[in-house]
Design an enzyme around this catalytic site. Structure first.
Site, PDB file in Angstrom:
ATOM      1  N   THR A 165       0.508  -1.387  -0.054  1.00 39.45           N
ATOM      2  CA  THR A 165       0.207  -0.061   0.109  1.00 39.45           C
ATOM      3  C   THR A 165       0.804   0.811   0.043  1.00 39.45           C
ATOM      4  O   THR A 165       2.157   1.365   0.177  1.00 39.45           O
ATOM      5  CB  THR A 165      -0.656   0.052   1.277  1.00 39.45           C
ATOM      6  OG1 THR A 165      -0.235   0.039   2.522  1.00 39.45           O
ATOM      7  CG2 THR A 165      -1.565  -0.963   1.067  1.00 39.45           C
ATOM      8  N   CYS A 166       0.290   2.063  -0.171  1.00 39.65           N
ATOM      9  CA  CYS A 166       0.952   3.860  -0.203  1.00 39.65           C
ATOM     10  C   CYS A 166       1.276   4.243   0.805  1.00 39.65           C
ATOM     11  O   CYS A 166       1.758   5.033   1.303  1.00 39.65           O
ATOM     12  CB  CYS A 166       0.381   4.667  -1.126  1.00 39.65           C
ATOM     13  SG  CYS A 166      -0.237   3.991  -2.604  1.00 39.65           S
ATOM     14  N   ASP A 167       1.122   3.662   2.027  1.00 40.00           N
ATOM     15  CA  ASP A 167       1.305   4.201   3.140  1.00 40.00           C
ATOM     16  C   ASP A 167       2.621   3.496   3.788  1.00 40.00           C
ATOM     17  O   ASP A 167       3.247   2.933   4.020  1.00 40.00           O
ATOM     18  CB  ASP A 167      -0.008   3.287   4.286  1.00 40.00           C
ATOM     19  CG  ASP A 167       0.070   4.067   5.974  1.00 40.00           C
ATOM     20  OD1 ASP A 167       1.130   5.036   6.148  1.00 40.00           O
ATOM     21  OD2 ASP A 167      -1.638   3.428   7.019  1.00 40.00           O
TER      22      ASP A 167
END
Ligand code: PLP
Length: 402
Positions: free
Chosen positions: A326-328
């Site tokens: 994910t982009c986290d």
């Protein structure tokens, strides 16, 4: 579903773009049979650790007849998967009135845990019909105990304090056909002594309350094997619990229960992930904090890893950290995860021991989290049940009772 010999065969057949969960039915079956045969009492499976219906069926086939459920969805799931001949025990100390009523009237659940007078009133209200209170309630008072011997604490949230336990036990005795005391020492208890301190508190509570006790439930917390965590044999836990149970001032026919989650299912799953990018000693893989590797990210749990289908044996090793898909930024797993030093994009990794609180934790955040499930027949990366483990009591990373 066809059964592959191992992760390498799955990679050869599927060259999977998405993470693949691998099921090991034989390992879960073996764990169930071990507990059912060797634990000196009744074994409840704590469904939250891994609620997959195929696993529920395997554990049932292995002899598990009682299920510790914590939500109405788990009540319905176990009923619809395993039918009416299994016993449901609603062991969450804070339930909704509607969930209690549905569990009791529609699913035949008679056993409930609680840790407050409010919850007792709620259970009695929810099971009263036409002004008549239920006569067959089996109620368990959850006692707060220490989590100091466990890797994951469960001491803060639930459980009545010892100072208030006697009053609650006496009140519950008035309403219960059958009265138990339960506790939970925290997850991954690394020594049997965790249960000794729990049972000592139970003794103090019973002595103070002077009520007849029909059941003692020592909860979950039974460990599994992970890197850096080699617990003593489970037989040691069982014999210590049995001995201290017998010394309690309880009814001569009182039952002993346990509620393992992790220990019954940790060996059931592993997962194949693919390296999408390497940056120094950080590998960007396709599962992480919002997937089956939730615990690796959020509490730094170190799962065992190995490169799939690579030149494994004499490869020079290095320590890696992982980034999830994910982009986290929080989608990061510090590890360290030891893998061959020449790991690169396109390599596949098998992450082991993900059956407990792994496969169950996947979310669809950011569009990741889907992927196939396959069955394999090889051994889990480590096992408490195979009988070939070195006796960890001779090592110094566990506290020995002897
Ligand atoms: C989570 C839980 C369990 C299972 O714990 P493990 O550490 O996985 O064995 C058992 N009982 C209760 C009440 C729980 O909340």
């Amino acid at each position: 579903m066809s059964i592959f010999p191992d992760a390498a065969a799955v990679v050869r057949a599927l060259s999977p773009d998405e993470p693949v969960i691998l099921n090991r039915p034989h390992a879960a079956r073996r764990a169930a049979e071990f507990f059912v045969q060797k634990f000196p009492g009744k074994v409840l499976y704590a469904v939250k650790a891994n609620p997959s219906p195929d696993l529920l069926q395997i554990l049932h086939d292995g002899g598990v007849t009682h299920y510790d459920v914590a939500s109405i969805a788990e009540v319905r799931l176990v009923r619809s998967t395993l039918g009416r001949d299994v016993t449901l025990c609603f062991m969450h100390p804070v339930k909704t009135e509607r969930a209690i009523a549905e569990a009791y009237f529609e699913h035949g659940c008679k056993t409930f845990s609680l840790d407050s007078h409010e919850e007792l009133d709620k259970i009695v209200r929810a099971t009263t019909r036409d002004g008549v209170e239920a006569k067959d309630l089996r109620l368990c008072v959850r006692l707060r105990v220490s989590s100091e011997y466990s890797e994951l604490s469960l001491a803060a949230k639930f459980g009545v304090d010892l100072t208030d336990a006697a009053g609650l036990l006496q009140a519950v005795r008035q309403k219960a056909d059958w009265l138990g005391v339960c506790f939970h020492v925290g997850s991954q208890a690394m020594t049997p002594f965790a249960y000794v301190q729990g049972l000592e508190r139970v003794r103090a509570a019973i002595a103070e309350a002077s009520v007849v006790i029909d059941m003692i439930d020592v909860g979950g917390g039974f460990p599994s094997v992970y890197p850096g965590m080699e617990p003593p044999p489970l037989e040691d836990y069982f014999s210590v619990i049995h001995r201290h149970f017998y010394e309690l001032p309880i009814a001569y026919n009182a039952e002993l229960w346990c509620e393992p989650g992790r220990a019954l299912c940790a060996e059931y799953n592993s997962m194949i992930v693919r390296v999408e990018k390497r940056r120094e000693n950080e590998l960007f893989i396709n599962d992480g904090a919002y997937g089956a590797l939730f615990d690796a990210a959020h509490i730094g749990w170190r799962f065992p890893v190995r490169r799939v289908a690579g030149p494994e044996n004499d490869a020079e090793m290095a320590d890696f950290a992982f980034y999830g898909p994910t982009c986290d930024d929080a989608d990061y797993m510090e590890g360290p995860f030891p893998l061959p030093a020449d790991m690169r994009a396109g390599d596949f990794i098998e992450v082991g021991m993900l059956g407990a609180y792994g496969a169950a934790m996947r979310t669809a955040f950011n569009g990741f989290g889907d992927g196939p499930v396959e069955a394999v027949s090889d051994e889990p990366m480590s096992s408490l049940y195979r009988g070939d483990r070195a006796d960890p009591r001779v090592s110094d990373n566990v506290i020995s009772l002897r």
